[in-house]
Design a protein around this motif. Structure first.
Motif, PDB file in Angstrom:
ATOM      1  N   ARG A 183       0.835  -1.209   0.000  1.00 47.24           N
ATOM      2  CA  ARG A 183       0.000   0.000   0.000  1.00 47.24           C
ATOM      3  C   ARG A 183       0.870   1.259   0.000  1.00 47.24           C
ATOM      4  O   ARG A 183       0.518   2.266  -0.615  1.00 47.24           O
ATOM      5  CB  ARG A 183      -0.941  -0.027   1.204  1.00 47.24           C
ATOM      6  N   LYS A 232      -2.675   6.848   1.229  1.00 47.24           N
ATOM      7  CA  LYS A 232      -2.580   7.199   2.650  1.00 47.24           C
ATOM      8  C   LYS A 232      -1.612   8.372   2.755  1.00 47.24           C
ATOM      9  O   LYS A 232      -0.419   8.202   2.928  1.00 47.24           O
ATOM     10  CB  LYS A 232      -2.098   5.988   3.459  1.00 47.24           C
ATOM     11  N   TYR A 255      -5.848  13.714   5.676  1.00 51.47           N
ATOM     12  CA  TYR A 255      -6.184  13.948   7.082  1.00 51.47           C
ATOM     13  C   TYR A 255      -6.383  15.433   7.344  1.00 51.47           C
ATOM     14  O   TYR A 255      -7.307  15.833   8.057  1.00 51.47           O
ATOM     15  CB  TYR A 255      -5.119  13.312   7.991  1.00 51.47           C
ATOM     16  N   GLU A 281     -16.515   6.367   4.180  1.00 54.28           N
ATOM     17  CA  GLU A 281     -15.802   5.822   5.341  1.00 54.28           C
ATOM     18  C   GLU A 281     -15.672   6.899   6.405  1.00 54.28           C
ATOM     19  O   GLU A 281     -16.065   8.042   6.209  1.00 54.28           O
ATOM     20  CB  GLU A 281     -14.420   5.298   4.926  1.00 54.28           C
ATOM     21  N   GLY A 337     -10.603   7.718   9.380  1.00 55.37           N
ATOM     22  CA  GLY A 337      -9.503   6.756   9.322  1.00 55.37           C
ATOM     23  C   GLY A 337      -9.939   5.330   9.542  1.00 55.37           C
ATOM     24  O   GLY A 337      -9.140   4.491   9.967  1.00 55.37           O
ATOM     25  N   MET A 338     -11.209   5.022   9.252  1.00 61.83           N
ATOM     26  CA  MET A 338     -11.711   3.656   9.430  1.00 61.83           C
ATOM     27  C   MET A 338     -12.732   3.334   8.348  1.00 61.83           C
ATOM     28  O   MET A 338     -13.504   4.196   7.942  1.00 61.83           O
ATOM     29  CB  MET A 338     -12.369   3.494  10.813  1.00 61.83           C
ATOM     30  N   ASN A 339     -12.744   2.076   7.904  1.00 53.82           N
ATOM     31  CA  ASN A 339     -13.723   1.597   6.926  1.00 53.82           C
ATOM     32  C   ASN A 339     -14.975   1.090   7.645  1.00 53.82           C
ATOM     33  O   ASN A 339     -14.933   0.790   8.826  1.00 53.82           O
ATOM     34  CB  ASN A 339     -13.104   0.475   6.080  1.00 53.82           C
ATOM     35  N   GLY A 377      -8.341  -0.473   3.451  1.00 50.56           N
ATOM     36  CA  GLY A 377      -7.854  -0.890   4.760  1.00 50.56           C
ATOM     37  C   GLY A 377      -7.439  -2.361   4.769  1.00 50.56           C
ATOM     38  O   GLY A 377      -8.084  -3.205   4.126  1.00 50.56           O
ATOM     39  N   ILE A 378      -6.380  -2.650   5.501  1.00 59.02           N
ATOM     40  CA  ILE A 378      -5.929  -4.030   5.639  1.00 59.02           C
ATOM     41  C   ILE A 378      -6.848  -4.768   6.618  1.00 59.02           C
ATOM     42  O   ILE A 378      -7.126  -5.949   6.454  1.00 59.02           O
ATOM     43  CB  ILE A 378      -4.442  -4.045   6.064  1.00 59.02           C
ATOM     44  N   THR A 379      -7.371  -4.052   7.591  1.00 62.01           N
ATOM     45  CA  THR A 379      -8.362  -4.645   8.490  1.00 62.01           C
ATOM     46  C   THR A 379      -9.628  -4.965   7.690  1.00 62.01           C
ATOM     47  O   THR A 379     -10.209  -6.047   7.832  1.00 62.01           O
ATOM     48  CB  THR A 379      -8.691  -3.678   9.652  1.00 62.01           C
TER      49      THR A 379
HETATM   50  C1  LIG Z   1      -5.401   3.812   7.459  1.00 62.40           C
HETATM   51  C2  LIG Z   1      -6.820   4.104   7.085  1.00 62.40           C
HETATM   52  C3  LIG Z   1      -7.836   3.138   7.230  1.00 62.40           C
HETATM   53  C4  LIG Z   1      -7.638   1.795   7.877  1.00 62.40           C
HETATM   54  O1  LIG Z   1      -6.688   1.007   7.248  1.00 62.40           O
HETATM   55  P1  LIG Z   1      -6.042  -0.257   8.029  1.00 62.40           P
HETATM   56  O2  LIG Z   1      -5.057  -0.785   7.076  1.00 62.40           O
HETATM   57  O3  LIG Z   1      -7.149  -1.189   8.310  1.00 62.40           O
HETATM   58  O4  LIG Z   1      -5.442   0.299   9.285  1.00 62.40           O
HETATM   59  C5  LIG Z   1      -9.103   3.472   6.795  1.00 62.40           C
HETATM   60  N1  LIG Z   1      -9.373   4.679   6.265  1.00 62.40           N
HETATM   61  C6  LIG Z   1      -8.417   5.634   6.136  1.00 62.40           C
HETATM   62  C7  LIG Z   1      -8.786   6.945   5.556  1.00 62.40           C
HETATM   63  C8  LIG Z   1      -7.117   5.376   6.543  1.00 62.40           C
HETATM   64  O5  LIG Z   1      -6.197   6.329   6.417  1.00 62.40           O
END
Ligand SMILES: *Cc1c(COP(=O)(O)O)cnc(C)c1O
Length: 359
Positions: free
Chosen positions: A95, A197, A202, A233, A236-238, A260-262
């Motif tokens: 990524r 990213k 942000y 989203e 910072g989370m999906n 997101g990797i999660t």
């Molecule tokens: C980092 C991020 C995520 C989550 O990604 P993970 O790899 O699951 O930590 C989701 N949305 C945004 C905007 C992010 O920057």
């Protein structure tokens, strides 16, 4: 290329470190070391070092301070029974390359990325908190370091990794979060940088996040920039929506949300549990209707920092609504447990996601 390792000759004392690790909070204290690696057009990547963490000095005309050519990653090292482990670090490395491409930056080879993280965790292993939900948060990042005010991709870059001990982001058994629907601000548009990213995303999200806090919410949820209709989203989370007993919807990776990797891991876990996971658009109106009609069983947000977190209440200028009873559901709790177990190498790891580091 090998990292030249220069141990800190003046590290934090064991006693002071132990005091810090009892309640590290998030993102305010840092370990004794950092990784640093330089890039220039003529030399390529060079000068790989693990060294004492210290301030860096920048010329006021350094590119990144003006045009924001910067990308980062967020990952964690977890304490295991016999050492430490990373979670899918190769995914972060890939990524990071995707983000670099979008921001016209040089690609850091995947093995250099993973090696930098492993070496830093190895030398700062004692900084991984041994508390419930504790981990060592790792922040790889790269920025344009050329001293130049013209507008074009820079010719020099610095890549670094710093590490910060972290407590549980939300305490386990925490209530569901309350989120604010941003109708005024967008996070990303088609053709923009939403899938990278980068720090700029942000920066663009902070006014909306401030509005969420003013309205008594924990986080903001963004809608698509074109129609202001489709749920994308959080900052910072999906997001995932459990729509009936076996169907889960998550917004598709159409270029405006972060992969997101999660998110990716949860899709795999859910499909293996027999859920029908649909990566398809979900509108804010449908969300409200499904919640009010009782069709919606659970909603959760996911990311490295908070793992899996229930979303209980949604607030907007058009009014508020609640998902289920506004409490964390069974699937949310189960996924959170399953992922944190794999991260800490407890039980089976059928997908080989944990990467163990020798003590
Ligand atoms: C980092 C991020 C995520 C989550 O990604 P993970 O790899 O699951 O930590 C989701 N949305 C945004 C905007 C992010 O920057």
């Amino acid at each position: 290329m090998k990292f030249d390792i220069q141990p800190n000759i003046n590290p934090v004392s064991a006693q002071e470190r132990q005091d810090i690790l009892r309640d590290p909070g998030f993102g305010t204290v840092f370990t004794d070391h950092m990784a640093i690696l330089k890039y220039s057009e003529d030399k390529g990547w060079h000068d790989a070092q693990i060294t004492a963490r210290e301030p860096i000095s920048l010329d006021p005309a350094t590119c990144v301070l003006h045009y924001a050519q910067e990308i980062f990653e967020g990952m964690k090292a977890y304490r295991t029974n016999d050492g430490a482990a990373l979670f899918r670090p190769d995914e972060n490395a890939r990524r990071f390359q995707q983000s670099a491409k979008r921001m016209a930056m040089p690609l850091l080879p995947e093995d250099m990325f993973v090696e930098s993280v492993k070496q830093l965790v190895k030398i700062d292993q004692d900084w991984i908190p041994d508390i419930d939900g504790g981990s060592l948060y790792l922040r790889p990042f790269m920025f344009a370091s050329e001293v130049f005010l013209g507008v074009r991709p820079a010719k020099e870059y610095i890549y670094m990794v710093i590490a910060s001990p972290a407590g549980g982001y939300f305490k386990s058994g925490s209530p569901a979060i309350r989120i604010w629907v941003s109708e005024e601000y967008s996070r990303a548009a088609i053709g923009g940088t939403g899938a990278a990213k980068c720090g700029g995303n942000y920066a663009a999200s902070l006014s909306a996040q401030a509005e969420a806090i003013e309205n008594g919410c924990d986080q903001v949820v963004f809608l698509d920039a074109a129609e202001r209709k489709w749920v994308e989203e959080l900052g910072g989370m999906n997001l995932f929506f459990l729509c009936d007993d076996k169907t889960v919807i998550t917004p598709p990776l159409s270029g405006t949300i972060l992969a997101g990797i999660t998110r990716k891991s949860i899709i795999t876990l859910l499909r293996d549990k027999g859920y029908d996971v649909k990566e398809q658009p979900y509108s804010i109106d449908q969300w409200r209707n499904d919640a009010n009609n009782g069709v919606l069983k659970e909603v959760f947000a996911c990311g490295t920092a908070a793992v899996v977190t229930a979303v209980g209440h949604i607030c907007s200028r058009d009014g508020n609504f609640t998902v289920a009873k506004g409490e964390p559901g069974a699937l949310t709790t189960e996924l959170r447990q399953q992922i944190t177990n794999i991260q800490k190498c407890i039980g089976l790891d059928p997908y080989g996601w944990a990467v163990k580091l020798e003590a």
